[in-house]
Design an enzyme around this catalytic site. Structure first.
Site, PDB file in Angstrom:
ATOM      1  N   LYS A 209      -3.730   6.432  -3.346  1.00 50.67           N
ATOM      2  CA  LYS A 209      -3.993   4.938  -2.676  1.00 50.67           C
ATOM      3  C   LYS A 209      -5.445   5.589  -1.631  1.00 50.67           C
ATOM      4  CE  LYS A 209      -2.261   1.685   1.020  1.00 50.67           C
ATOM      5  NZ  LYS A 209      -1.215   1.197   0.997  1.00 50.67           N
ATOM      6  N   LYS A 271      -4.922   2.445  -6.289  1.00 53.40           N
ATOM      7  CA  LYS A 271      -5.626   1.967  -5.634  1.00 53.40           C
ATOM      8  C   LYS A 271      -6.624   1.913  -4.596  1.00 53.40           C
ATOM      9  CE  LYS A 271      -2.814  -1.323  -2.204  1.00 53.40           C
ATOM     10  NZ  LYS A 271      -2.398  -0.769  -1.117  1.00 53.40           N
ATOM     11  N   SER A 297      -6.481  -7.562  -1.729  1.00 55.53           N
ATOM     12  CA  SER A 297      -6.595  -9.043  -1.118  1.00 55.53           C
ATOM     13  C   SER A 297      -8.497  -8.365  -1.604  1.00 55.53           C
ATOM     14  CB  SER A 297      -5.729  -8.284   0.058  1.00 55.53           C
ATOM     15  OG  SER A 297      -6.613  -7.507   0.498  1.00 55.53           O
TER      16      SER A 297
HETATM   17  C1  PBG Z   1       1.555  -1.397   2.276  1.00 55.24           C
HETATM   18  C2  PBG Z   1       0.435  -2.086   1.627  1.00 55.24           C
HETATM   19  C3  PBG Z   1      -0.995  -1.907   1.895  1.00 55.24           C
HETATM   20  C4  PBG Z   1      -0.637  -2.964   0.510  1.00 55.24           C
HETATM   21  C5  PBG Z   1       0.236  -3.157  -0.345  1.00 55.24           C
HETATM   22  N1  PBG Z   1       0.714  -1.883   0.358  1.00 55.24           N
HETATM   23  C6  PBG Z   1      -1.858  -2.441   3.203  1.00 55.24           C
HETATM   24  C7  PBG Z   1      -2.191  -1.086   3.463  1.00 55.24           C
HETATM   25  O1  PBG Z   1      -2.537   0.174   3.053  1.00 55.24           O
HETATM   26  O2  PBG Z   1      -3.242  -1.324   5.104  1.00 55.24           O
HETATM   27  C8  PBG Z   1      -3.118  -3.599   0.658  1.00 55.24           C
HETATM   28  C9  PBG Z   1      -2.431  -4.591  -0.713  1.00 55.24           C
HETATM   29  C10 PBG Z   1      -3.626  -5.418  -0.084  1.00 55.24           C
HETATM   30  O3  PBG Z   1      -4.992  -5.484   0.306  1.00 55.24           O
HETATM   31  O4  PBG Z   1      -3.825  -6.543  -1.371  1.00 55.24           O
HETATM   32  N2  PBG Z   1       0.797  -0.396   3.403  1.00 55.24           N
END
Ligand code: PBG
Length: 350
Positions: A209, A271, A297
């Site tokens: 991630k 991701k 998103s």
């Molecule tokens: C929680 C999380 C996030 C997302 C999924 N789980 C946000 C982040 O890491 O700030 C992002 C998902 C998306 O942008 O659709 N940590």
């Protein structure tokens, strides 16, 4: 002068022969996206009959549990087999240790119990395991003193994440999905689940991630932006660069994959998706576990904005995007387009 004829032999191989008709193209298509490859994300809030549209994600809303259930039923009707739940709680219940994260009466646990009762094994229920929606500062772990002000304390976060995972497992989650990027959390969650009698509950690890700009709309949706919690010299950072991966790094993905496999992950996530297709392909080649990509998103918001402005054909752009992520090597895709794409036939060949 005579007319110039062909200057050499005609080509023996003409790839265009198999592109002549739609029937031929269908016959030789090498990637096909089926509904069961798509996983639909949902934001769940505590209130009943509550529907809160999310401004940064047109078409997506936070839903109370009673409004979530009909949506899950619709998803099943479209051929989707799995949903991932993100809890959203009011600012007033957020605190330093993310107390609401393992609340057995919180929105996620409640939704799990009701969805399990309604749909049984037909719908695979996945939950996000992360503290950022539950801490007052919006970081994915708890804070501790660091050398240069507050830091996200890796090892102090593990018991909180493990307790959250166990709470979800008790309530009916089939898979828990840690997205916090703490080191060692897969092993910690695995042993906590096993100790609690949930050896059969799997871990979908956000193994790879990146610290990405494309999560912005989600943080609006979940109220989980890292706010820092103050401006003093001891304030924690306002970004997640100390735990999420640096977008410049590819080889580091191998390390994260190897560690999460060794710790007992059942599926691995990469991701975001579109800007990281090289990472998806590499992780696919390295691991024999199922690979999941999160079309996040910001990727959704970007396509929606372009389509709304008349700059892109939404159906064609969504089909091409999701197909490309699948082609790169993602077996499964978390996407806010799961339901709209199936409902409107956007994935069907033109
Ligand atoms: C929680 C999380 C996030 C997302 C999924 N789980 C946000 C982040 O890491 O700030 C992002 C998902 C998306 O942008 O659709 N940590």
């Amino acid at each position: 002068m005579t007319d110039a004829g062909p200057t050499g032999p005609l080509p023996l191989h003409r790839p265009r022969r198999l592109r002549r008709t739609a029937a031929l193209r269908e016959m030789v298509a090498q990637t096909r996206l089926h509904p069961e490859r798509l996983i639909a994300p949902f934001f769940v809030v505590p209130g009943r009959s509550d529907r809160q549209p999310i401004a940064s994600m047109p078409g997506v809303a936070r839903l109370g549990v009673d409004l979530l259930l009909p949506q899950l039923e619709r998803a099943l009707g479209l051929g989707i087999r799995a949903a991932v739940l993100f809890g959203v709680v009011p600012a007033g219940v957020k605190d330093a240790r993310a107390s609401a994260a393992d609340d057995v009466d919180g929105p996620v646990a409640t939704a799990l119990r009701e969805a399990k009762r309604a749909f049984g094994a037909d719908l695979t229920l996945i939950t996000d395991v992360c503290l950022c929606g539950y801490t007052e500062h919006g970081h994915c772990g708890v804070l501790g003193p660091g050398r240069h002000g507050a830091e996200v304390d890796n090892d102090a976060s593990l018991p909180r994440l493990s307790s959250m995972a166990v709470t979800h497992a008790e309530a009916g989650a089939d898979l828990v999905s840690p997205s916090d990027m703490m080191d060692g959390r897969v092993a910690a969650i695995r042993s906590a689940l096993d100790d609690a009698g949930h050896a059969g509950v799997g871990i979908l690890s956000y193994a790879v991630k990146y610290a990405s700009a494309f999560y912005g709309p989600f943080r609006d949706a979940a109220g989980s932006a890292p706010s820092g919690g103050g401006d003093g010299p001891d304030a924690p950072p306002r970004d997640r660069a100390s735990y999420q991966m640096d977008p410049r790094n590819l080889r580091e993905a191998d390390l994260e994959v190897d560690l999460d496999e060794a710790e007992g992950a059942d599926l691995l996530m990469v991701k975001p998706a579109m800007p990281y297709l090289d990472v998806i392909a590499r992780v696919r080649a390295r691991s024999s576990l199922p690979i999941v990509a999160y079309h996040v998103s910001g990727e959704y918001a970007m396509l929606e904005a372009a389509a709304a402005a008349g700059l892109l054909d939404r159906a064609a752009a969504v089909r091409e995007t999701l197909t490309a992520i699948h082609r790169a090597g993602a077996d499964l895709i978390f996407t806010y387009y799961a339901m709209p794409a199936l409902e409107n036939g956007w994935l069907d060949a033109p």
